[in-house]
Design a protein around this motif. Structure first.
Motif, PDB file in Angstrom:
ATOM      1  N   PRO A   1      95.301  10.183 -55.038  1.00 38.52           N
ATOM      2  CA  PRO A   1      96.449   9.964 -55.936  1.00 38.52           C
ATOM      3  C   PRO A   1      96.507   8.508 -56.387  1.00 38.52           C
ATOM      4  O   PRO A   1      96.231   7.599 -55.607  1.00 38.52           O
ATOM      5  CB  PRO A   1      97.654  10.319 -55.068  1.00 38.52           C
TER       6      PRO A   1
ATOM      7  N   ASP B   1     101.898  11.395 -58.449  1.00 42.67           N
ATOM      8  CA  ASP B   1     100.726  12.228 -58.139  1.00 42.67           C
ATOM      9  C   ASP B   1     100.879  12.950 -56.803  1.00 42.67           C
ATOM     10  O   ASP B   1     100.245  13.985 -56.574  1.00 42.67           O
ATOM     11  CB  ASP B   1      99.460  11.369 -58.099  1.00 42.67           C
TER      12      ASP B   1
ATOM     13  N   ASP C   1     101.717  16.666 -56.735  1.00 38.85           N
ATOM     14  CA  ASP C   1     100.757  17.655 -57.257  1.00 38.85           C
ATOM     15  C   ASP C   1     100.537  18.769 -56.232  1.00 38.85           C
ATOM     16  O   ASP C   1     100.313  18.493 -55.046  1.00 38.85           O
ATOM     17  CB  ASP C   1      99.432  16.952 -57.551  1.00 38.85           C
TER      18      ASP C   1
END
Length: 392
Positions: free
Chosen positions: A209, A214, A217
């Motif tokens: 990430p 991120d 995710d």
């Protein structure tokens, strides 16, 4: 019969008398000397100009408090200021600090400081933030002033708000200390940074990430480990606000995040594979393990929170010169080398922890939040933490 010439003897006599009188008068004039003229005075050298009298130096101002001393010293040339600082500290003979630093660090500082300044003893009391704040408040209320220097993150702004921290007028700040880590009433001894760390056996560096978002995710479901302690998230709270941070943490929890109290201080959890990624590991732990050759690496996200351990002088420091000297000592290159060797990040840029940490400290998005906003975050976060970590 021829007449005989008449001899005018009387006329001759008269002429003779006149001649004699004239001669005698001339001789008399010659004998009558002109009045003696004084001998010309021997020229004397001009007297040397009197030496200019120097104006007497003004008496030294009466200096009683550490702020008065610091302000006075700040106006002196550097060499004179330094000499007066050291001389004054040696007369006082000791300095007392209340600190949240580790016992090992304090012992190292004591040994080194006393070697550098023979005759000045460093005494310390180590404790938690709350204990130090309450002790200092109680002493001030009783009119008993024992502490000279406070060394501890949350301790300093709390006591400043109480009116128990002095301004230092820049006297103890070395020229190479970055402005981001000091103000007119505090400075810093070490730093803490937060990065996204990962286990290189579980995550490829190119896939790790790169931003805080991120971590939400779905591909990282069950692979992210997070801490429960407020200190880890304080910069995010200041930057984003409490509501956004709560959403972000809940998002990771909903994505199966592994929750571990104290994870920010435990790289071994990441190394053991309890989780593959964590946004709550201090950078010096991550880098320390990486330098040992362990399977940890880390990335700098879009903004990198950096907190410093604040140091400041007590308003009523009983050893004001020694207090100023010790605060300066904590930031010098030699002392910052001790900080780096202990595994912490030094704040003096002349001391390199590692090239990667230098990269972190020079990151354009390095974020040093305001100390008072951090304190607000520290007070607000516990209620939120209770909602998301305990009552979930």
């Amino acid at each position: 019969m021829r007449n005989k010439p008449v001899y005018h003897w009387r006329l001759g006599l008269l002429i003779l008398v006149l001649v004699l009188a004239t001669a005698l008068g001339t001789a008399g004039c010659r004998k009558k000397a002109a009045p003696a003229q004084p001998a010309p005075a021997t020229p004397q050298p001009a007297p040397a100009p009197a030496a200019e009298k120097k104006a007497p130096e003004p008496p030294a101002p009466e200096l009683k408090t550490v702020e008065q001393i610091a302000e006075y010293l700040s106006k002196l040339p550097p060499a004179e200021r330094r000499q007066k600082l050291v001389d004054g500290a040696k007369k006082e003979g000791k300095v007392v600090t209340y600190s949240t630093s580790s016992l090992d660090s304090l012992e190292d500082f004591k040994k080194d400081f006393e070697a550098k300044y023979p005759g000045i003893t460093l005494e310390f009391m180590r404790g938690g933030t709350g204990d130090i704040v309450e002790k200092t408040r109680a002493e001030a209320k009783a009119g008993v002033f024992l502490v000279d220097v406070h060394d501890g993150g949350s301790t300093v702004p709390t006591l400043y708000t109480d009116g128990l921290i002095a301004k230092h007028f820049g006297v103890p700040i070395p020229a190479d200390i970055p402005k981001a880590v000091y103000s007119d009433w505090y400075s810093s001894v070490r730093g803490l940074g937060v990065v996204i760390a990962f286990n290189t056996k579980m995550v490829k560096p190119e896939e790790a990430p790169k931003t805080w978002a991120d971590l939400l995710d779905p591909k990282w479901k069950g692979k992210v480990g997070i801490d429960t302690q407020v200190g880890t998230y304080r910069g995010l709270v200041v930057k984003w606000g409490l509501e956004e941070v709560e959403k972000w943490i809940k998002g990771m929890i909903d994505n199966g995040a592994v929750i571990r109290e104290g994870a920010r201080n435990k790289p071994e959890l990441l190394l053991a594979g309890e989780y593959a990624i964590t946004p709550t590991l201090w950078v010096h732990y991550a880098e320390g393990e990486r330098l040992k050759g362990n399977p940890i690496d880390w990335v700098i996200p879009e903004f990198a929170p950096f907190y410093t351990q604040l140091i400041a002088i007590a308003k009523d420091a009983p050893h004001p010169y020694a207090a100023l000297l010790y605060l300066e000592y904590l930031q010098t290159v030699d002392t910052q080398q001790i900080v780096a060797k202990s595994g912490d990040i030094p704040v003096n840029p002349k001391v390199t922890y590692s090239p990667r940490v230098t990269e972190f400290l020079n990151h354009p998005q390095l974020y040093v939040p305001d100390v008072f906003e951090v304190e607000t975050a520290l007070k607000e976060f516990p209620k939120m933490a209770e909602r998301i970590f305990i009552k979930r």
